[in-house]
Design a protein around this motif. Structure first.
Motif, PDB file in Angstrom:
ATOM      1  N   VAL A   1       0.810  -1.221   0.000  1.00  0.00           N
ATOM      2  CA  VAL A   1       0.000   0.000   0.000  1.00  0.00           C
ATOM      3  C   VAL A   1       0.841   1.267   0.000  1.00  0.00           C
ATOM      4  CG1 VAL A   1      -2.031  -1.029   1.045  1.00  0.00           C
ATOM      5  CG2 VAL A   1      -0.300  -0.033   2.525  1.00  0.00           C
TER       6      VAL A   1
ATOM      7  N   CYS B   1      -1.370  15.152   3.108  1.00  0.00           N
ATOM      8  CA  CYS B   1      -1.013  13.971   2.289  1.00  0.00           C
ATOM      9  C   CYS B   1      -0.026  13.109   3.075  1.00  0.00           C
ATOM     10  CB  CYS B   1      -0.413  14.377   0.951  1.00  0.00           C
ATOM     11  SG  CYS B   1      -1.417  15.486  -0.040  1.00  0.00           S
TER      12      CYS B   1
ATOM     13  N   GLU C   1      -4.557  12.422   6.420  1.00  0.00           N
ATOM     14  CA  GLU C   1      -4.454  11.379   5.399  1.00  0.00           C
ATOM     15  C   GLU C   1      -5.848  10.875   5.036  1.00  0.00           C
ATOM     16  OE1 GLU C   1      -3.908   8.719   2.656  1.00  0.00           O
ATOM     17  OE2 GLU C   1      -2.311  10.097   3.279  1.00  0.00           O
ATOM     18  N   LEU C   2      -6.113  10.809   3.739  1.00  0.00           N
ATOM     19  CA  LEU C   2      -7.432  10.421   3.234  1.00  0.00           C
ATOM     20  C   LEU C   2      -7.681   8.911   3.318  1.00  0.00           C
ATOM     21  CD1 LEU C   2     -10.010  11.286   1.618  1.00  0.00           C
ATOM     22  CD2 LEU C   2      -8.692  10.842  -0.458  1.00  0.00           C
ATOM     23  N   GLN C   3      -6.679   8.122   3.040  1.00  0.00           N
ATOM     24  CA  GLN C   3      -6.892   6.675   2.898  1.00  0.00           C
ATOM     25  C   GLN C   3      -6.888   6.001   4.278  1.00  0.00           C
ATOM     26  OE1 GLN C   3      -5.285   4.709  -0.703  1.00  0.00           O
ATOM     27  NE2 GLN C   3      -3.841   6.419  -0.779  1.00  0.00           N
TER      28      GLN C   3
ATOM     29  N   ARG D   1      -6.560   3.004   5.437  1.00  0.00           N
ATOM     30  CA  ARG D   1      -5.523   2.029   5.798  1.00  0.00           C
ATOM     31  C   ARG D   1      -4.195   2.728   6.123  1.00  0.00           C
ATOM     32  NH1 ARG D   1      -3.444  -3.457   2.727  1.00  0.00           N
ATOM     33  NH2 ARG D   1      -1.843  -3.946   4.273  1.00  0.00           N
TER      34      ARG D   1
ATOM     35  N   GLU E   1      -8.115  11.427   9.763  1.00  0.00           N
ATOM     36  CA  GLU E   1      -8.431  10.663   8.549  1.00  0.00           C
ATOM     37  C   GLU E   1      -9.533  11.386   7.787  1.00  0.00           C
ATOM     38  OE1 GLU E   1     -10.866   6.663   7.854  1.00  0.00           O
ATOM     39  OE2 GLU E   1      -9.183   6.434   9.251  1.00  0.00           O
TER      40      GLU E   1
ATOM     41  N   ASP F   1     -10.351  14.080   3.939  1.00  0.00           N
ATOM     42  CA  ASP F   1      -9.886  14.870   2.803  1.00  0.00           C
ATOM     43  C   ASP F   1      -9.205  16.135   3.318  1.00  0.00           C
ATOM     44  OD1 ASP F   1      -9.642  16.509   0.518  1.00  0.00           O
ATOM     45  OD2 ASP F   1     -11.458  15.653  -0.373  1.00  0.00           O
TER      46      ASP F   1
ATOM     47  N   GLN G   1      -4.620   0.753  -6.213  1.00  0.00           N
ATOM     48  CA  GLN G   1      -5.297   2.020  -5.949  1.00  0.00           C
ATOM     49  C   GLN G   1      -4.565   2.855  -4.889  1.00  0.00           C
ATOM     50  OE1 GLN G   1      -7.555   3.171  -7.793  1.00  0.00           O
ATOM     51  NE2 GLN G   1      -8.534   4.840  -6.682  1.00  0.00           N
ATOM     52  N   TYR G   2      -3.989   2.204  -3.877  1.00  0.00           N
ATOM     53  CA  TYR G   2      -3.246   2.941  -2.839  1.00  0.00           C
ATOM     54  C   TYR G   2      -2.094   3.723  -3.472  1.00  0.00           C
ATOM     55  CZ  TYR G   2      -5.587   0.035   0.678  1.00  0.00           C
ATOM     56  OH  TYR G   2      -6.519  -0.587   1.466  1.00  0.00           O
TER      57      TYR G   2
ATOM     58  N   ILE H   1      -3.263   6.592  -5.898  1.00  0.00           N
ATOM     59  CA  ILE H   1      -3.701   7.808  -5.207  1.00  0.00           C
ATOM     60  C   ILE H   1      -2.501   8.563  -4.643  1.00  0.00           C
ATOM     61  CG2 ILE H   1      -4.926   8.609  -3.119  1.00  0.00           C
ATOM     62  CD1 ILE H   1      -7.116   6.553  -3.793  1.00  0.00           C
TER      63      ILE H   1
ATOM     64  N   THR I   1      -7.429  12.204  -5.981  1.00  0.00           N
ATOM     65  CA  THR I   1      -8.314  12.663  -4.904  1.00  0.00           C
ATOM     66  C   THR I   1      -8.051  14.112  -4.503  1.00  0.00           C
ATOM     67  OG1 THR I   1      -6.787  11.807  -3.241  1.00  0.00           O
ATOM     68  CG2 THR I   1      -8.558  10.338  -3.974  1.00  0.00           C
TER      69      THR I   1
END
Length: 249
Positions: free
Chosen positions: A28, A56, A78-80, A82, A104, A106, A141-142, A145, A151
């Motif tokens: 990831v 980010c 951080e957006l994600q 995980r 966590e 946007d 996807q990780y 992004i 995003t």
């Protein structure tokens, strides 16, 4: 104190120069040299009532690597989910819960957690590549992004940074040289005056592949300095002394 649980595919890596441990997963996200260089380039106020925000944040590398510079608070955004979870567990792993907070969500919504015009320092290692219809993206996807502006985009990053900073607060970015002009243009539109720029070269005779930029919110125009270039490897493929020190002490 019990160590945080590692999830499948995760490992604990170390930045030896600062005795920081960090939970990583090549599946990831794993920090790279740009995070180490950004953390070293940024100058944080030492005082305990200071506030630094890393946008980010990924798995929290930049914030963790800066934590020794200050007694103040460091927030990571951080957006994600995980990656935010990995960052939180790395904060616990390094006993930095009193200093560091991971949010966590946007980065465009950051003022729901941190008031506008309240921050001393903002750092950001944003996605480097514009999200163009024909751009090749990582099927993971990780990683897609993290690398592409899927995003968020540079305009949002710069506007958010400026909104968070108090007057004379400092912003620090690492990016690709081919986007420096865009970055400087956006900074001018958002009250950020560039003050220091440093180009990073992979090895002698190669073109720069990273640029570090410091800006001051509402700073006086002019006074921009280009620092001595940083070259990562020598001709034999060994780390040059400055990079070696940043990694290994």
């Amino acid at each position: 104190m019990t160590k945080p649980t590692l999830r499948s595919g995760e490992r604990i890596d170390q930045l030896y120069s600062q005795d920081i441990q960090i939970i990583q997963s090549p599946e990831v996200f794993a920090f790279s040299l740009d995070a180490v260089l950004l953390a070293a380039f940024a100058k944080l106020p030492a005082r305990a009532n200071s506030q630094t925000v890393d946008l980010c944040a990924g798995n929290g590398a930049v914030g963790l690597f800066m934590s020794h510079q200050t007694r103040g608070q460091i927030a990571e955004v951080e957006l994600q989910p995980r990656l935010a979870d990995m960052a939180r567990r790395s904060v616990v792993l390094n006993h930095l819960e009193d200093q560091m907070t991971v949010y966590e969500g946007d980065l465009a919504d950051v003022t729901q957690w941190i008031p506008k015009d309240s921050v001393d320092v903002v750092t950001c290692n944003p996605p480097y590549f514009a999200d163009l219809p024909d751009s090749q993206k990582n099927p993971n996807q990780y990683l897609a992004i993290a690398r592409h502006e899927i995003t968020t985009d540079l305009a949002t990053v710069v506007a958010t940074t400026s909104g968070l900073l108090k007057m004379n607060g400092k912003a620090y970015f690492v990016h690709r040289p081919d986007r420096l002009l865009q970055l400087l243009t956006l900074m001018a539109q958002h009250r950020l005056a560039p003050k220091r720029i440093r180009l990073v070269y992979p090895k002698p005779g190669k073109e720069a592949n990273m640029v570090l930029v410091e800006a001051i919110k509402d700073g006086k125009p002019g006074g921009l300095r280009f620092l001595a270039p940083l070259t990562v490897y020598d001709d034999q493929g060994q780390y040059q002394s400055e990079v070696g020190r940043l990694l290994y002490g």
